[in-house]
Design an enzyme around this catalytic site. Sequence first.
Site, PDB file in Angstrom:
ATOM      1  N   ASP A  60      -2.559 -10.574  -2.458  1.00  0.00           N
ATOM      2  CA  ASP A  60      -3.135 -10.086  -1.205  1.00  0.00           C
ATOM      3  C   ASP A  60      -4.601  -9.706  -1.475  1.00  0.00           C
ATOM      4  O   ASP A  60      -4.936  -9.268  -2.573  1.00  0.00           O
ATOM      5  CB  ASP A  60      -2.348  -8.857  -0.742  1.00  0.00           C
ATOM      6  CG  ASP A  60      -2.755  -8.367   0.649  1.00  0.00           C
ATOM      7  OD1 ASP A  60      -2.031  -8.662   1.611  1.00  0.00           O
ATOM      8  OD2 ASP A  60      -3.805  -7.687   0.752  1.00  0.00           O
TER       9      ASP A  60
ATOM     10  N   HIS B 182       0.818  -1.226   0.000  1.00  0.00           N
ATOM     11  CA  HIS B 182       0.000   0.000   0.000  1.00  0.00           C
ATOM     12  C   HIS B 182       0.853   1.278   0.000  1.00  0.00           C
ATOM     13  O   HIS B 182       0.319   2.371  -0.207  1.00  0.00           O
ATOM     14  CB  HIS B 182      -0.926   0.049   1.220  1.00  0.00           C
ATOM     15  CG  HIS B 182      -1.990  -1.014   1.209  1.00  0.00           C
ATOM     16  ND1 HIS B 182      -2.830  -1.216   0.137  1.00  0.00           N
ATOM     17  CD2 HIS B 182      -2.336  -1.949   2.142  1.00  0.00           C
ATOM     18  CE1 HIS B 182      -3.655  -2.227   0.414  1.00  0.00           C
ATOM     19  NE2 HIS B 182      -3.373  -2.691   1.607  1.00  0.00           N
TER      20      HIS B 182
ATOM     21  N   HIS C 254      -6.253  -7.279  -0.585  1.00  0.00           N
ATOM     22  CA  HIS C 254      -6.403  -5.849  -0.847  1.00  0.00           C
ATOM     23  C   HIS C 254      -5.657  -5.460  -2.128  1.00  0.00           C
ATOM     24  O   HIS C 254      -4.621  -6.051  -2.441  1.00  0.00           O
ATOM     25  CB  HIS C 254      -5.834  -5.030   0.318  1.00  0.00           C
ATOM     26  CG  HIS C 254      -6.478  -5.325   1.635  1.00  0.00           C
ATOM     27  ND1 HIS C 254      -5.935  -6.220   2.537  1.00  0.00           N
ATOM     28  CD2 HIS C 254      -7.632  -4.864   2.185  1.00  0.00           C
ATOM     29  CE1 HIS C 254      -6.735  -6.285   3.602  1.00  0.00           C
ATOM     30  NE2 HIS C 254      -7.767  -5.485   3.415  1.00  0.00           N
TER      31      HIS C 254
ATOM     32  N   ASP D 146      -4.516 -12.892   3.297  1.00  0.00           N
ATOM     33  CA  ASP D 146      -5.739 -12.416   3.940  1.00  0.00           C
ATOM     34  C   ASP D 146      -6.995 -12.649   3.104  1.00  0.00           C
ATOM     35  O   ASP D 146      -8.090 -12.233   3.511  1.00  0.00           O
ATOM     36  CB  ASP D 146      -5.608 -10.936   4.333  1.00  0.00           C
ATOM     37  CG  ASP D 146      -4.929 -10.082   3.278  1.00  0.00           C
ATOM     38  OD1 ASP D 146      -4.651 -10.597   2.177  1.00  0.00           O
ATOM     39  OD2 ASP D 146      -4.681  -8.895   3.557  1.00  0.00           O
TER      40      ASP D 146
HETATM   41 ZN   LIG Z   1      -4.102  -7.219   2.632  1.00  0.00          ZN
END
Ligand SMILES: [Zn+2]
Length: 312
Positions: free
Chosen positions: A160, A123, A162, A247
């Site tokens: 991931d 991120h 996200h 995740d």
């Molecule tokens: Zn994540």
Amino acid sequence: MTTIFSHQHFLDHVTGTHPESPQRLTSIHDTLNSAGWLKSCRQGEVAKVTLDELAVVHTAKQITDARDLAAAGGGFLDPDTALSPASYDVALTAAGTAIAAVDTVMSGADANALCLIRPPGHHATADRSMGFCVFNNVAVAARHAQKKHGANRILIVDWDVHHGNGTQDIFYEDPSVFFYSIHRFPFYPGTGDEGEQGSGKGRGTTLNVPVQFGVKRDQYLDLFQSGLERAVTAARPDLILISAGFDAHVDDPVGNLGLNSIDFATMTKSVKDVANTYCNGRIVSCLEGGYHLKALADSVAAHIGVLAEPRP
Ligand SMILES: [Zn+2]
């Protein structure tokens, strides 16, 4: 085989009551140890990134902000991203370890490598630390592979749950690094629509596969595979980096896209197959998210189980 990079120092990034906790690595370590992976795999030496290497990706202000906040005793770089006094040094070590892993794989010392590092990185943009991430470890690793080893084309596979907005942002106009992300959508951080495909010279070198909550496992795996084939055909990589978040596991309290631990073995096998075809098996995998301690450890064990298989 696989070289594993891990170190106690990564536990010194203390985040308080936070899902991105030191216990994540302790859980992985215990599971890998009891399964024998820490004995059977080569152990790599972690290293600290130099400020010059970091500055290839990040602004001077972002670096000094993290340094100064840690030196002042810690605090929050953004509402999600906590620092303790040691966190700046740990973040330098996370990025430096990704570089050391690139050296291992590009020199041929080992076919692939796994970095059990934290804080995570995907991120973090070129000028902003966010979403538990201080510096973008895979982006630093990609730039190092280009500068030091002459890797012309790099593929980053980000599974991931996200979207890896930071990595996308850093390479959005850069055709030499292909970014492929499969992620839950709509979801944090809000980016990753399939219309985001890169711009300028990088047009067509970003591939986003957004997936809705409630997807069936086999559907997800089909989407992952077809995206990977598109990505690798376009990228023809010299090196593959994985932003390995776990995740999307069904038990994950943060992400949960319904996957089981074994699904990470399936995806690893897919990446390994294309790495064998395109780049002599060269893969550097860097830990990103994964917040259910047991699910995370079991998923990492499944990931290593495939990475460590000898090449047929
Ligand atoms: Zn994540």
